[in-house]
Design a protein around this motif. Structure first.
Motif, PDB file in Angstrom:
ATOM      1  N   UNK A   1      19.783  78.339  17.874  1.00  0.00           N
ATOM      2  CA  UNK A   1      18.788  78.675  18.889  1.00  0.00           C
ATOM      3  C   UNK A   1      17.441  78.081  18.517  1.00  0.00           C
ATOM      4  N   UNK A   2      16.597  77.995  19.544  1.00  0.00           N
ATOM      5  CA  UNK A   2      15.218  77.566  19.342  1.00  0.00           C
ATOM      6  C   UNK A   2      14.339  78.801  19.384  1.00  0.00           C
ATOM      7  N   UNK A   3      13.568  78.995  18.340  1.00  0.00           N
ATOM      8  CA  UNK A   3      12.684  80.161  18.254  1.00  0.00           C
ATOM      9  C   UNK A   3      11.245  79.680  18.313  1.00  0.00           C
ATOM     10  N   UNK A   4      10.497  80.257  19.232  1.00  0.00           N
ATOM     11  CA  UNK A   4       9.108  79.844  19.419  1.00  0.00           C
ATOM     12  C   UNK A   4       8.150  80.982  19.061  1.00  0.00           C
ATOM     13  N   UNK A   5       7.016  80.582  18.517  1.00  0.00           N
ATOM     14  CA  UNK A   5       5.974  81.523  18.135  1.00  0.00           C
ATOM     15  C   UNK A   5       4.707  81.222  18.930  1.00  0.00           C
ATOM     16  N   UNK A   6       4.002  82.270  19.317  1.00  0.00           N
ATOM     17  CA  UNK A   6       2.752  82.097  20.046  1.00  0.00           C
ATOM     18  C   UNK A   6       1.612  81.719  19.114  1.00  0.00           C
ATOM     19  N   UNK A   7       0.668  80.945  19.633  1.00  0.00           N
ATOM     20  CA  UNK A   7      -0.514  80.575  18.850  1.00  0.00           C
ATOM     21  C   UNK A   7      -1.618  81.609  19.014  1.00  0.00           C
TER      22      UNK A   7
ATOM     23  N   UNK B   1       2.086  76.820  26.171  1.00  0.00           N
ATOM     24  CA  UNK B   1       1.177  77.968  26.242  1.00  0.00           C
ATOM     25  C   UNK B   1      -0.116  77.689  25.484  1.00  0.00           C
ATOM     26  N   UNK B   2      -0.013  77.031  24.326  1.00  0.00           N
ATOM     27  CA  UNK B   2      -1.203  76.726  23.527  1.00  0.00           C
ATOM     28  C   UNK B   2      -2.163  75.842  24.324  1.00  0.00           C
ATOM     29  N   UNK B   3      -1.617  74.822  24.995  1.00  0.00           N
ATOM     30  CA  UNK B   3      -2.460  73.936  25.793  1.00  0.00           C
ATOM     31  C   UNK B   3      -3.065  74.672  26.980  1.00  0.00           C
ATOM     32  N   UNK B   4      -2.276  75.550  27.600  1.00  0.00           N
ATOM     33  CA  UNK B   4      -2.776  76.328  28.732  1.00  0.00           C
ATOM     34  C   UNK B   4      -3.921  77.254  28.305  1.00  0.00           C
TER      35      UNK B   4
ATOM     36  N   UNK C   1       6.018  68.538  20.204  1.00  0.00           N
ATOM     37  CA  UNK C   1       4.705  69.166  20.407  1.00  0.00           C
ATOM     38  C   UNK C   1       3.776  68.336  21.285  1.00  0.00           C
ATOM     39  N   UNK C   2       3.788  67.026  21.090  1.00  0.00           N
ATOM     40  CA  UNK C   2       2.879  66.164  21.849  1.00  0.00           C
ATOM     41  C   UNK C   2       3.224  66.195  23.332  1.00  0.00           C
ATOM     42  N   UNK C   3       4.507  66.067  23.648  1.00  0.00           N
ATOM     43  CA  UNK C   3       4.942  66.096  25.041  1.00  0.00           C
ATOM     44  C   UNK C   3       4.643  67.442  25.682  1.00  0.00           C
ATOM     45  N   UNK C   4       4.972  68.508  24.977  1.00  0.00           N
ATOM     46  CA  UNK C   4       4.808  69.846  25.554  1.00  0.00           C
ATOM     47  C   UNK C   4       3.339  70.220  25.712  1.00  0.00           C
ATOM     48  N   UNK C   5       2.497  69.794  24.791  1.00  0.00           N
ATOM     49  CA  UNK C   5       1.075  70.118  24.907  1.00  0.00           C
ATOM     50  C   UNK C   5       0.446  69.386  26.090  1.00  0.00           C
ATOM     51  N   UNK C   6       0.874  68.152  26.322  1.00  0.00           N
ATOM     52  CA  UNK C   6       0.380  67.418  27.494  1.00  0.00           C
ATOM     53  C   UNK C   6       0.885  68.082  28.769  1.00  0.00           C
ATOM     54  N   UNK C   7       2.155  68.495  28.775  1.00  0.00           N
ATOM     55  CA  UNK C   7       2.722  69.153  29.959  1.00  0.00           C
ATOM     56  C   UNK C   7       2.012  70.474  30.249  1.00  0.00           C
ATOM     57  N   UNK C   8       1.743  71.241  29.193  1.00  0.00           N
ATOM     58  CA  UNK C   8       1.025  72.508  29.369  1.00  0.00           C
ATOM     59  C   UNK C   8      -0.382  72.283  29.895  1.00  0.00           C
ATOM     60  N   UNK C   9      -1.031  71.245  29.412  1.00  0.00           N
ATOM     61  CA  UNK C   9      -2.367  70.856  29.875  1.00  0.00           C
ATOM     62  C   UNK C   9      -2.340  70.546  31.368  1.00  0.00           C
ATOM     63  N   UNK C  10      -1.356  69.747  31.797  1.00  0.00           N
ATOM     64  CA  UNK C  10      -1.253  69.375  33.208  1.00  0.00           C
ATOM     65  C   UNK C  10      -1.008  70.603  34.085  1.00  0.00           C
TER      66      UNK C  10
ATOM     67  N   UNK D   1     -11.849  71.746  21.787  1.00  0.00           N
ATOM     68  CA  UNK D   1     -10.915  72.748  21.265  1.00  0.00           C
ATOM     69  C   UNK D   1      -9.786  72.003  20.574  1.00  0.00           C
ATOM     70  N   UNK D   2      -9.431  72.443  19.369  1.00  0.00           N
ATOM     71  CA  UNK D   2      -8.343  71.803  18.631  1.00  0.00           C
ATOM     72  C   UNK D   2      -7.117  72.687  18.566  1.00  0.00           C
ATOM     73  N   UNK D   3      -5.957  72.092  18.831  1.00  0.00           N
ATOM     74  CA  UNK D   3      -4.696  72.808  18.605  1.00  0.00           C
ATOM     75  C   UNK D   3      -4.284  72.530  17.165  1.00  0.00           C
ATOM     76  N   UNK D   4      -4.134  73.574  16.406  1.00  0.00           N
ATOM     77  CA  UNK D   4      -3.973  73.617  14.937  1.00  0.00           C
ATOM     78  C   UNK D   4      -5.344  73.933  14.347  1.00  0.00           C
ATOM     79  N   UNK D   5      -5.360  74.948  13.510  1.00  0.00           N
ATOM     80  CA  UNK D   5      -6.610  75.326  12.863  1.00  0.00           C
ATOM     81  C   UNK D   5      -6.885  74.367  11.710  1.00  0.00           C
ATOM     82  N   UNK D   6      -8.133  74.307  11.296  1.00  0.00           N
ATOM     83  CA  UNK D   6      -8.527  73.469  10.160  1.00  0.00           C
ATOM     84  C   UNK D   6      -9.366  74.309   9.205  1.00  0.00           C
TER      85      UNK D   6
END
Length: 332
Positions: free
Chosen positions: A318-324, A165-168, A195-204, A273-278
């Motif tokens: 369980x796996x718990x996910x949070x939105x960015x 979702x973050x990449x999308x 994270x790396x795999x999922x962010x690329x998948x979301x981007x695609x 655009x950066x994923x993760x704030x700085x």
């Protein structure tokens, strides 16, 4: 110099040893405010220091947890560590922080060291290459929570960002501003790091849903030291990217360094655009558009899940996910 005992404190405060024990274990509901203040005063007056070893033996707990972070250089990691430490401190636990540097062997050494020290549980940002060790811990019902990454099939509670979702969201923000030649740069995906795999998948997925061609030459996953070369290769293409998504805060820094060296004006020459704030996002010119993670909420949930296991109240894994959160600024 005579060691001060719990009996000395009890006598000084005029209460029972069990009351002192309740105070030391944070069970204040069993005593009045007046009694609590008396005990607090006596402990301070006598300079009493609890015998941690004796306490551990009597309660079968070291009141210590381990945190093994994959790479402490990420600002996300340091924010998570601080929030975890603060929360555990409120529960009377100490924390030991270890940095694995994304090296599986170093991670293994830290896991074995922490288990030898009999810490009550661990929160791990897994490198992904110690499956046998994770499985042993799970089989022994050793309290463990994964942070930022997960490993399918292990059934270990995991806390993650909604990475796809973050990449999308990042792609949408860029396409809404008229960009179509969008690249993504991440650290290596060789160990299937979530994270790396999922962010690329979301981007695609986001590109495909908008009718934009997915171009392999716009997708690079390399070590930090190789990112400058990867970026240069992308910008030597006949159709170079007009926008790029940084897969993490460290990647974002490399992109900004590259833009400065090659005198690229952001966002005119390259939208970012950066994923993760700085921390410097608002100080940079132009201000940087980022997607931040709810680090405190994620840390608190990890502490909650680990404490449940430590207390023998483990629920379904369980796996718990949070939105960015998209922080709209000026770099895209």
């Amino acid at each position: 110099m005579k060691n001060v005992t719990i009996s000395d404190v009890a006598k000084h405060a005029g209460v029972s040893k069990s009351t002192i024990s309740q105070y030391l274990n944070g069970r204040y509901e069993y005593m009045s405010e007046h009694t609590r203040k008396k005990v607090e005063y006596s402990i301070r007056e006598l300079n009493y220091r609890p015998n941690i070893i004796a306490r551990s033996l009597s309660q079968k707990s070291t009141f210590t947890v381990g945190i093994i972070v994959a790479n402490i250089l990420h600002s996300f990691s340091t924010h998570i560590i601080r929030a975890i430490e603060l929360n555990f401190n409120k529960h009377g636990f100490h924390t030991i922080v270890c940095n694995a540097d994304d090296e599986p062997e170093k991670e293994r050494q830290y896991i074995e060291m922490l288990m030898a020290k009999q810490v009550d549980g661990m929160i791990i940002f897994p490198t992904g290459d110690n499956l046998d060790l994770y499985e042993q811990m799970k089989k022994k019902k050793y309290p463990i929570v994964f942070m930022d990454r997960t490993i399918e099939g292990l059934g270990i509670p995991s806390i993650l960002l909604e990475n796809e979702q973050a990449a999308e969201v990042a792609v949408k923000a860029l396409t809404d501003n008229g960009h179509s030649r969008i690249a993504i740069l991440t650290a290596p995906v060789t160990r299937n790091i979530t994270p790396r795999l999922e962010r690329i998948e979301g981007y695609k997925k986001a590109l495909v849903s908008r009718g934009i061609q997915v171009r392999d030459e716009y997708i690079h996953s390399v070590e930090v030291e190789e990112m400058k070369v990867s970026l240069r290769n992308m910008f030597e293409l006949d159709q170079r990217p007009e926008a790029i998504i940084a897969g993490s805060d460290r990647v974002l820094v490399e992109i900004l360094n590259f833009a400065k060296e090659y005198q690229l004006v952001i966002p005119k020459d390259l939208a970012v655009i950066g994923i993760d704030d700085v921390s410097f996002a608002n100080l940079f010119t132009p201000q940087l558009t980022t997607i931040s993670q709810p680090t405190t909420k994620m840390a608190n949930k990890a502490v909650e899940l680990l404490l449940q296991q430590i207390k023998g109240e483990q629920k379904l894994s369980k796996t718990i996910r949070f939105g960015g959160q998209l922080n709209m600024r000026q770099s895209h």
